[in-house]
Design an enzyme around this catalytic site. Structure first.
Site, PDB file in Angstrom:
ATOM      1  N   ASP A  42     -12.267  48.367  16.363  1.00 33.34           N
ATOM      2  CA  ASP A  42     -13.229  48.478  15.261  1.00 33.34           C
ATOM      3  C   ASP A  42     -13.689  49.923  15.109  1.00 33.34           C
ATOM      4  OD1 ASP A  42     -12.934  45.829  15.004  1.00 33.34           O
ATOM      5  OD2 ASP A  42     -14.979  45.261  15.600  1.00 33.34           O
ATOM      6  N   ALA A  43     -13.896  50.607  16.268  1.00 32.46           N
ATOM      7  CA  ALA A  43     -14.386  51.986  16.219  1.00 32.46           C
ATOM      8  C   ALA A  43     -13.367  52.890  15.532  1.00 32.46           C
ATOM      9  CB  ALA A  43     -14.668  52.480  17.634  1.00 32.46           C
ATOM     10  N   ASP A  46     -13.518  52.198  11.877  1.00 29.71           N
ATOM     11  CA  ASP A  46     -14.715  52.792  11.275  1.00 29.71           C
ATOM     12  C   ASP A  46     -14.552  54.291  11.067  1.00 29.71           C
ATOM     13  OD1 ASP A  46     -17.092  50.598  12.970  1.00 29.71           O
ATOM     14  OD2 ASP A  46     -15.885  50.347  11.152  1.00 29.71           O
ATOM     15  N   SER A  91      -7.788   8.144  -5.871  1.00 34.23           N
ATOM     16  CA  SER A  91      -7.622   8.233  -7.320  1.00 34.23           C
ATOM     17  C   SER A  91      -7.973   6.877  -7.927  1.00 34.23           C
ATOM     18  CB  SER A  91      -6.205   8.643  -7.661  1.00 34.23           C
ATOM     19  OG  SER A  91      -5.316   7.796  -7.001  1.00 34.23           O
ATOM     20  N   LEU A  92      -7.807   6.743  -9.212  1.00 32.26           N
ATOM     21  CA  LEU A  92      -8.185   5.495  -9.889  1.00 32.26           C
ATOM     22  C   LEU A  92      -6.985   4.900 -10.594  1.00 32.26           C
ATOM     23  CD1 LEU A  92     -11.451   6.712 -11.662  1.00 32.26           C
ATOM     24  CD2 LEU A  92     -11.342   5.055  -9.805  1.00 32.26           C
ATOM     25  N   GLU A 125     -19.243   4.856 -16.930  1.00 30.32           N
ATOM     26  CA  GLU A 125     -19.617   6.270 -17.098  1.00 30.32           C
ATOM     27  C   GLU A 125     -18.414   7.048 -17.598  1.00 30.32           C
ATOM     28  OE1 GLU A 125     -19.863   8.225 -13.022  1.00 30.32           O
ATOM     29  OE2 GLU A 125     -19.401   6.160 -12.519  1.00 30.32           O
ATOM     30  N   LYS A 127     -15.288   9.495 -17.860  1.00 30.29           N
ATOM     31  CA  LYS A 127     -14.334  10.065 -16.908  1.00 30.29           C
ATOM     32  C   LYS A 127     -14.172  11.533 -17.287  1.00 30.29           C
ATOM     33  CE  LYS A 127      -9.878   9.245 -14.758  1.00 30.29           C
ATOM     34  NZ  LYS A 127      -9.329  10.591 -14.830  1.00 30.29           N
ATOM     35  N   ASP A 129     -12.877  15.258 -17.413  1.00 28.73           N
ATOM     36  CA  ASP A 129     -11.556  15.861 -17.250  1.00 28.73           C
ATOM     37  C   ASP A 129     -11.697  17.230 -16.584  1.00 28.73           C
ATOM     38  OD1 ASP A 129      -8.880  16.026 -17.420  1.00 28.73           O
ATOM     39  OD2 ASP A 129      -8.774  16.303 -19.584  1.00 28.73           O
ATOM     40  N   ARG A 148      -9.906  18.232  -3.775  1.00 29.24           N
ATOM     41  CA  ARG A 148      -9.328  16.955  -3.388  1.00 29.24           C
ATOM     42  C   ARG A 148      -8.058  17.134  -2.565  1.00 29.24           C
ATOM     43  NH1 ARG A 148      -5.554  13.446  -5.496  1.00 29.24           N
ATOM     44  NH2 ARG A 148      -6.015  11.266  -5.071  1.00 29.24           N
ATOM     45  N   GLU A 184     -17.083  15.911 -10.150  1.00 25.65           N
ATOM     46  CA  GLU A 184     -16.095  16.672 -10.915  1.00 25.65           C
ATOM     47  C   GLU A 184     -16.639  18.041 -11.294  1.00 25.65           C
ATOM     48  OE1 GLU A 184     -13.518  14.723 -11.084  1.00 25.65           O
ATOM     49  OE2 GLU A 184     -12.180  15.471 -12.659  1.00 25.65           O
ATOM     50  N   TYR A 236     -20.516  11.716  -8.951  1.00 26.19           N
ATOM     51  CA  TYR A 236     -20.280  10.322  -9.324  1.00 26.19           C
ATOM     52  C   TYR A 236     -19.856   9.428  -8.163  1.00 26.19           C
ATOM     53  CZ  TYR A 236     -15.580  12.335  -9.761  1.00 26.19           C
ATOM     54  OH  TYR A 236     -14.419  13.008  -9.534  1.00 26.19           O
ATOM     55  N   LYS A 300     -17.141   0.782 -12.399  1.00 23.06           N
ATOM     56  CA  LYS A 300     -17.181   0.568 -10.944  1.00 23.06           C
ATOM     57  C   LYS A 300     -18.071  -0.631 -10.648  1.00 23.06           C
ATOM     58  CE  LYS A 300     -16.960   5.520 -10.305  1.00 23.06           C
ATOM     59  NZ  LYS A 300     -17.730   6.740 -10.123  1.00 23.06           N
ATOM     60  N   LYS A 324      -8.728   4.429 -20.130  1.00 20.62           N
ATOM     61  CA  LYS A 324      -8.395   5.692 -20.789  1.00 20.62           C
ATOM     62  C   LYS A 324      -8.492   5.564 -22.304  1.00 20.62           C
ATOM     63  CE  LYS A 324      -6.825   8.757 -18.421  1.00 20.62           C
ATOM     64  NZ  LYS A 324      -5.714   8.968 -17.526  1.00 20.62           N
ATOM     65  N   CYS A 418      28.253  11.983 -13.333  1.00 26.69           N
ATOM     66  CA  CYS A 418      27.077  12.821 -13.102  1.00 26.69           C
ATOM     67  C   CYS A 418      27.312  14.196 -13.722  1.00 26.69           C
ATOM     68  CB  CYS A 418      26.835  12.945 -11.600  1.00 26.69           C
ATOM     69  SG  CYS A 418      25.585  14.173 -11.209  1.00 26.69           S
ATOM     70  N   CYS A 421      27.579  16.893 -10.646  1.00 29.34           N
ATOM     71  CA  CYS A 421      28.607  16.968  -9.601  1.00 29.34           C
ATOM     72  C   CYS A 421      29.892  16.242 -10.003  1.00 29.34           C
ATOM     73  CB  CYS A 421      28.076  16.419  -8.279  1.00 29.34           C
ATOM     74  SG  CYS A 421      27.899  14.631  -8.250  1.00 29.34           S
ATOM     75  N   CYS A 442      24.077   8.504  -9.984  1.00 28.38           N
ATOM     76  CA  CYS A 442      25.186   9.320  -9.495  1.00 28.38           C
ATOM     77  C   CYS A 442      25.535   8.809  -8.097  1.00 28.38           C
ATOM     78  CB  CYS A 442      24.726  10.771  -9.436  1.00 28.38           C
ATOM     79  SG  CYS A 442      25.703  11.793  -8.347  1.00 28.38           S
ATOM     80  N   CYS A 448      26.179  15.930  -4.288  1.00 23.13           N
ATOM     81  CA  CYS A 448      25.574  16.293  -5.572  1.00 23.13           C
ATOM     82  C   CYS A 448      24.474  17.340  -5.367  1.00 23.13           C
ATOM     83  CB  CYS A 448      24.996  15.046  -6.246  1.00 23.13           C
ATOM     84  SG  CYS A 448      24.232  15.433  -7.824  1.00 23.13           S
TER      85      CYS A 448
HETATM   86  S1  IVH Z   1     -14.622   7.816  -9.220  1.00 19.30           S
HETATM   87  C1  IVH Z   1     -13.168   5.996  -5.463  1.00 19.30           C
HETATM   88  N1  IVH Z   1     -15.767   8.616 -11.426  1.00 19.30           N
HETATM   89  O1  IVH Z   1     -10.695  10.872 -11.980  1.00 19.30           O
HETATM   90  C2  IVH Z   1     -13.394   6.468  -6.830  1.00 19.30           C
HETATM   91  N2  IVH Z   1     -13.698   9.639 -10.805  1.00 19.30           N
HETATM   92  O2  IVH Z   1      -8.187   9.459 -11.919  1.00 19.30           O
HETATM   93  C3  IVH Z   1     -13.214   7.915  -6.986  1.00 19.30           C
HETATM   94  N3  IVH Z   1     -12.971  11.402 -12.310  1.00 19.30           N
HETATM   95  O3  IVH Z   1      -9.863  11.792  -8.701  1.00 19.30           O
HETATM   96  C4  IVH Z   1     -13.277   8.447  -8.336  1.00 19.30           C
HETATM   97  N4  IVH Z   1     -14.665  11.287 -13.702  1.00 19.30           N
HETATM   98  O4  IVH Z   1     -11.235  13.429 -10.129  1.00 19.30           O
HETATM   99  C5  IVH Z   1     -14.714   8.757 -10.605  1.00 19.30           C
HETATM  100  N5  IVH Z   1     -16.908   9.281 -13.334  1.00 19.30           N
HETATM  101  C6  IVH Z   1     -15.864   9.408 -12.514  1.00 19.30           C
HETATM  102  C7  IVH Z   1     -14.850  10.358 -12.743  1.00 19.30           C
HETATM  103  C8  IVH Z   1     -13.780  10.426 -11.867  1.00 19.30           C
HETATM  104  C9  IVH Z   1     -13.532  11.909 -13.411  1.00 19.30           C
HETATM  105  C10 IVH Z   1     -11.677  11.835 -11.749  1.00 19.30           C
HETATM  106  C11 IVH Z   1     -11.650  12.096 -10.269  1.00 19.30           C
HETATM  107  C12 IVH Z   1     -10.597  11.189  -9.725  1.00 19.30           C
HETATM  108  C13 IVH Z   1      -9.763  10.932 -10.932  1.00 19.30           C
HETATM  109  C14 IVH Z   1      -8.993   9.644 -10.822  1.00 19.30           C
END
Ligand code: IVH
Length: 699
Positions: A42-43, A46, A91-92, A125, A127, A129, A148, A184, A236, A300, A324, A418, A421, A442, A448
């Site tokens: 370090d010295a 420096d 994820s959902l 609620e 979702k 983005d 995540r 999020e 959330y 939920k 969605k 294919c 290949c 294939c 391949c």
């Molecule tokens: S709940 C165990 N609530 O959507 C439940 N997710 O497609 C965990 N997201 O990875 C998720 N708004 O990044 C939840 N109001 C909301 C959300 C939400 C956005 C995202 C989240 C998740 C992804 C799944």
């Protein structure tokens, strides 16, 4: 030799010395910060730094933006550290229609054994983005934050998260001792536009949409850049909580709000499917004016006790779903149809489109699924088509506008060899059902190049080996250059490079640092959990869930390998695979095909010389029933069969359909008959449903 004193230097000498010191200090910064391996004290460091600063003081013209004195704080590390999530980030599942929502609610009821008339409340609620993030508070103080990642392990973005004004460093009120808040990170439209204007005026690349901008901003190695990016947050969900502040989803969100965390104001509790759909409409009608991107509504189950009972399938909770918004559509022209060859040889037709914007994203490819889809819709090169994009799903072709078809077009002829290949490409026939598979494959699996490349991509992908710096482009490059042909070659690359057999440096895009980082990333993966390893092999039908099932069952790779290699139909080895819950004959056959193939076996041997396998990370809670084989019989009163089975698996027990010497426990309800008698005869422990429940709770 004593260095020349700064005071005696001419401006030219000073400039030369300043440049030399700059290079030397940067090198030592690199050793210190990126490699954790300083080569001077370090010295000594420096002293160099003081001389550098003295030069700038005497010759202020040496100070530029590039000057080391202008860089505040420590040099950011090249990579983020990783944080293991104490509870996985899931994820959902998605649904798209009102009918799907009715089905979801019915499924929840059925799983819980509730009658049609039984009321269940859900939260609804928006979702958001953006990108999800887990914040860990201990005694109310924010101590870490992680992205995540693959759901089990994310990147440590603590420094960056601390720059978000909306996220309290210290929670208000009586927050639980340990609290992991999940939510999020997102960017508003206004902030996104302003950021892009700034990017443009600086001549920098523009962000495609607010989500990319939010992700790019949060994943900045230098948190000072994140400070300049206006990110926001909605809480959330949660991971670990030392003491639940409420018994319902809505109650916990209220508590979050009281702790000072932002919670989306459009969250409602709905106690009927009609109400859920009504709230969906309300949110959808406000979508355009919210000022931030949302792509649906999340429902939920409100009571947390029911959430626990419902549990998870694979990576998504049974108690929640994302509804969605309808997909966005656009019209464009098909310029070409190309055939892609996948990891398992599947030939997938892809339409190359005249680029068009669909819901804010530029689309230039669409999947055509398979040859039947093309002939059924008679899709041709030159056609005008309507394409649709829903969420992150690959855009699809919905319809052909025949009125715009040029007279010169011809029906598309799907190749029977294919394109990569030249091996025959066949449609397999399911012998039992006598039907032909829709997918043409294939047959040149071992020769391949397309399959080899796709297998390598899968091997390096996020949920497999997750090798940073070995993305799709690099893999293709290394493969075409003959540097990496099999997975084992990845791990011998550094050594071959050292012996100058490959010389990666100075090849396309590779400088000294990127080569070093690549080797570091590869070496970091020499230890891997067995389930990830099995998944990485890319065996047909072995996704993450099956890989976990196999890892849980066999524990040891050799056991799996030897059993599968001999597991022809009607052998004892096959029987050992067939008893694994969730593993059917198709999977068993695929395992046998893979492990019995000598080429695969050699490739596996080579790979196992390079990597060490670790046990699977236990996600399930351990309990008094883990490792036990249990049989349920008679009527269950508190649990449905499906629920009992899911619960057993969650706590590490195996469920069998019939009683044998291997059975450890029989859970018997009223009306139990032959299984009860068999268990009594074999001296197997017999317990009630209540007792079963108790044992699953014991650690
Ligand atoms: S709940 C165990 N609530 O959507 C439940 N997710 O497609 C965990 N997201 O990875 C998720 N708004 O990044 C939840 N109001 C909301 C959300 C939400 C956005 C995202 C989240 C998740 C992804 C799944």
């Amino acid at each position: 030799m004593k260095p020349q004193s700064v005071d005696q230097m001419s401006p030219i000498e000073a400039r030369i010395e300043h440049a030399r010191l700059s290079e030397e200090l940067s090198k030592h910064d690199q050793y210190y910060y990126q490699e954790d391996a300083p080569v001077i004290s370090d010295a000594q460091y420096d002293a160099l730094r003081q001389r550098y600063e003295a030069l700038e003081k005497k010759f202020p013209e040496l100070v530029t933006d590039q000057s080391l004195t202008q860089k505040v704080g420590s040099t950011p590390s090249e990579k983020f550290a990783k944080i293991k999530h104490s509870a996985p980030m899931l994820s959902l599942g998605n649904v798209f229609t009102n009918e799907d929502v009715w089905d979801f609610v019915a499924r929840v009821r059925r799983f819980l054994g509730f009658a049609q008339s039984h009321k269940i409340c859900f939260t609804a609620e928006p979702k958001i983005d953006g990108l999800s993030c887990s914040l860990r508070y201990e005694r109310g103080v924010l101590i870490s934050a992680a992205t995540r990642g693959d759901g089990f392990e994310g990147e440590d973005v603590t420094a960056n998260i601390q720059t978000l004004k909306e996220i309290p460093r210290q929670l208000a009120g009586a927050a639980p001792e340990i609290l992991e808040v999940r939510g999020e990170v997102y960017m508003t439209h206004e902030d996104f536009d302003r950021l892009n204007q700034r990017q443009q005026s600086l001549g920098k690349a523009l962000f495609a949409n607010p989500r990319n901008a939010a992700a790019g901003s949060l994943r900045q190695l230098d948190a000072k850049v994140t400070t300049t990016r206006p990110l926001r947050f909605f809480a959330y969900a949660w991971g670990v909580i030392s003491k639940m502040p409420a018994a319902t989803q809505a109650g916990v969100l209220d508590a979050f709000r009281a702790y000072g965390l932002p919670v989306n104001p459009l969250t409602r509790v709905c106690c009927s499917t009609e109400e859920m759909l009504e709230h969906f409409q309300i949110i959808e009608s406000q979508r355009a004016t919210l000022g931030y991107d949302i792509d649906g509504v999340v429902y939920k189950v409100d009571p947390i006790e029911l959430q626990t009972r419902l549990g998870f399938v694979s990576r998504a909770p049974r108690w929640a779903v994302a509804h969605k918004f309808p997909a966005e559509q656009a019209t464009t022209i098909i310029r070409d149809i190309e055939i892609q060859v996948g990891r398992t040889g599947a030939l997938t037709p892809v339409a190359r489109l005249a680029p068009v914007t669909v819901g804010g994203v530029i689309v230039s490819n669409a999947t055509l699924h398979n040859e039947e889809e093309i002939s059924r819709k008679d899709i041709r090169v030159g056609d005008t088509v309507i394409i649709q994009r829903a969420g992150d799903v690959i855009p699809q072709i919905i319809d052909v506008d025949l009125s715009k078809r040029p007279t010169t077009t011809k029906p598309f002829i799907f190749p029977h060899v294919c394109p990569r290949c030249g091996s025959a490409a066949l449609r397999e026939i399911d012998e039992k059902k006598g039907v032909t598979d829709v997918v043409r494959r294939c047959t040149g699996s071992l020769v391949c190049p397309a399959q080899a490349i796709e297998r390598l991509k899968h091997f390096c992908s996020r949920n497999a080996f997750d090798i940073e710096g070995l993305g799709d482009k690099q893999i293709e490059y290394f493969y075409h250059e003959g540097l990496i042909e099999t997975a084992a070659d990845i791990f011998t690359l550094e050594e071959r490079d050292r012996k100058s057999l490959t010389k990666i440096k100075n090849r396309e895009g590779f400088g000294e640092t990127s080569v070093r980082n690549l080797f570091q990333a590869i070496n970091a993966r020499r230890k891997i959990e067995i389930n990830r390893f099995i998944y990485a092999l890319g065996i047909r039908h072995i996704g993450e869930t099956n890989a976990r099932r196999l890892a849980r069952h066999f524990i040891d790779l050799e056991a799996l390998r030897q059993t599968a290699a001999l597991a022809k139909a009607d052998t004892p080895q096959r029987a050992r695979i067939d008893i694994i819950d969730g593993v059917g004959p198709v999977v068993a056959e695929a395992l046998h095909d893979f492990f019995a193939e000598p080429h695969n076996s050699r490739a596996l041997d080579a790979l196992l010389k390079e990597v060490n396998l670790e046990p699977m990370l236990a996600v399930a809670t351990t309990s008094a029933v883990s490792g036990k084989t249990v049989v349920f019989t008679g009527a269950l009163e508190k649990l449905t069969r499906e629920e009992a089975k899911a619960q057993a698996e969650r706590f590490g027990a195996k469920v069998a359909g019939s009683v044998s010497k291997k059975t450890d426990l029989l859970v018997a309800g009223p009306g139990a008959g032959s299984k009860l008698a068999a268990a009594q005869a074999l001296g197997i422990e017999i317990i009630s449903e209540d007792e079963w429940f108790k044992r699953t709770q014991q650690n």
